[in-house]
Design an enzyme around this catalytic site. Structure first.
Site, PDB file in Angstrom:
ATOM      1  N   SER A   1      -0.702   0.695   6.191  1.00 43.64           N
ATOM      2  CA  SER A   1      -1.058  -0.184   7.301  1.00 43.64           C
ATOM      3  C   SER A   1      -2.055  -1.228   6.828  1.00 43.64           C
ATOM      4  O   SER A   1      -2.838  -0.975   5.907  1.00 43.64           O
ATOM      5  CB  SER A   1      -1.661   0.629   8.455  1.00 43.64           C
ATOM      6  OG  SER A   1      -1.873  -0.185   9.593  1.00 43.64           O
ATOM      7  N   ASP A   2      -2.013  -2.393   7.456  1.00 43.77           N
ATOM      8  CA  ASP A   2      -2.965  -3.450   7.138  1.00 43.77           C
ATOM      9  C   ASP A   2      -3.201  -4.258   8.400  1.00 43.77           C
ATOM     10  O   ASP A   2      -2.329  -4.357   9.264  1.00 43.77           O
ATOM     11  CB  ASP A   2      -2.439  -4.358   6.027  1.00 43.77           C
ATOM     12  CG  ASP A   2      -3.519  -5.283   5.498  1.00 43.77           C
ATOM     13  OD1 ASP A   2      -4.392  -4.796   4.758  1.00 43.77           O
ATOM     14  OD2 ASP A   2      -3.509  -6.475   5.849  1.00 43.77           O
ATOM     15  N   GLN A   3      -4.382  -4.831   8.484  1.00 44.91           N
ATOM     16  CA  GLN A   3      -4.736  -5.608   9.661  1.00 44.91           C
ATOM     17  C   GLN A   3      -5.383  -6.920   9.264  1.00 44.91           C
ATOM     18  O   GLN A   3      -6.204  -6.963   8.342  1.00 44.91           O
ATOM     19  CB  GLN A   3      -5.702  -4.809  10.540  1.00 44.91           C
ATOM     20  CG  GLN A   3      -6.033  -5.489  11.865  1.00 44.91           C
ATOM     21  CD  GLN A   3      -6.967  -4.640  12.691  1.00 44.91           C
ATOM     22  OE1 GLN A   3      -8.169  -4.600  12.433  1.00 44.91           O
ATOM     23  NE2 GLN A   3      -6.428  -3.943  13.672  1.00 44.91           N
TER      24      GLN A   3
ATOM     25  N   ALA B   1      -0.127  -4.336  10.914  1.00 47.77           N
ATOM     26  CA  ALA B   1       1.197  -4.067  10.356  1.00 47.77           C
ATOM     27  C   ALA B   1       1.284  -2.605   9.928  1.00 47.77           C
ATOM     28  O   ALA B   1       0.300  -2.001   9.494  1.00 47.77           O
ATOM     29  CB  ALA B   1       1.464  -4.977   9.168  1.00 47.77           C
TER      30      ALA B   1
ATOM     31  N   LYS C   1       0.827  -1.204   0.000  1.00 43.98           N
ATOM     32  CA  LYS C   1       0.000   0.000   0.000  1.00 43.98           C
ATOM     33  C   LYS C   1       0.860   1.252   0.000  1.00 43.98           C
ATOM     34  O   LYS C   1       0.636   2.186  -0.787  1.00 43.98           O
ATOM     35  CB  LYS C   1      -0.928   0.000   1.222  1.00 43.98           C
ATOM     36  CG  LYS C   1      -2.016  -1.049   1.196  1.00 43.98           C
ATOM     37  CD  LYS C   1      -2.799  -1.046   2.497  1.00 43.98           C
ATOM     38  CE  LYS C   1      -3.893  -2.088   2.508  1.00 43.98           C
ATOM     39  NZ  LYS C   1      -4.658  -2.093   3.776  1.00 43.98           N
TER      40      LYS C   1
END
Length: 198
Positions: free
Chosen positions: A69-71, A106, A53
């Site tokens: 960010s990623d979850q 993250a 991203k």
């Protein structure tokens, strides 16, 4: 010269969190494939996507500092995504009730020179034992269709949780601000002077 800060996200939750730091920034949605790769753990998926991203936006705006960010949510080894519908939210919460779910959030910051640094924050949630009536009432009131795991800790979803353990209270909402302030300072953007000093 002030560096341009960009949040690589269309999430209103991440924007609301970043607003807390009082920094000027732009938000731009990255157009990437967010599918997991074969054999990839939920944590690996989150780390990879956070950088993808950020990189997608940095390549459009080189010289900027970009946050990605990623979850992911991990229930007994299975990745839980966003439910998108009432039926899937009810099904997710029915499977989660009485179990432990680990959320990996993250974070990736790419500096003005294009160097990426990644960190992750883990949150372990023990869900209460929930009746179908409770789950349906929650879903109908909150409509948590856009969050992994179908429960928003910052709102009524906290009533579904028996305990929460995390190294950052903002992590579960989608952007671990403690870790972010460190990575931003390393990229030359200070939230407060001397933020890296312990």
């Amino acid at each position: 010269m002030t560096k341009q800060l960009i949040l690589a996200s269309s999430s209103r939750y991440r924007r609301e969190l970043l607003d807390r730091l009082g920094l000027p920034y732009l938000a731009e949605s990255p157009d990437i494939d967010e599918s997991s790769l074969p054999g990839e753990t939920p944590r690996e998926t989150a780390l990879r996507l956070s950088e993808m991203k950020a990189r997608a936006i940095w390549e459009k705006h080189p010289g900027s500092v970009v946050i990605g960010s990623d979850q992911t949510a991990n229930l007994l080894g299975e990745k839980l995504g966003k439910p998108h519908t009432r039926e899937r939210a009810i099904e997710q919460l029915s499977r989660m009730q009485g179990n432990t779910v680990v959320f990996a959030t993250a974070l990736c910051v790419i500096d003005a020179e294009g160097n990426a640094k990644k960190l992750e924050s883990l949150t372990t949630i023990r869900m209460r034992k929930l009746s179908r009536e409770t789950i349906e009432a929650y879903v109908d009131r909150e409509k948590p269709f856009d969050c992994a795991g179908s429960a928003k800790i910052e709102k009524l979803g906290i009533a579904l949780m028996a305990s929460v353990e995390s190294d950052d209270p903002t992590s579960l909402i989608g952007l671990p601000l403690m870790k972010l302030t460190t990575l931003l300072a390393e990229a030359g953007i200070e939230v407060l002077p001397g933020i890296l000093e312990d």
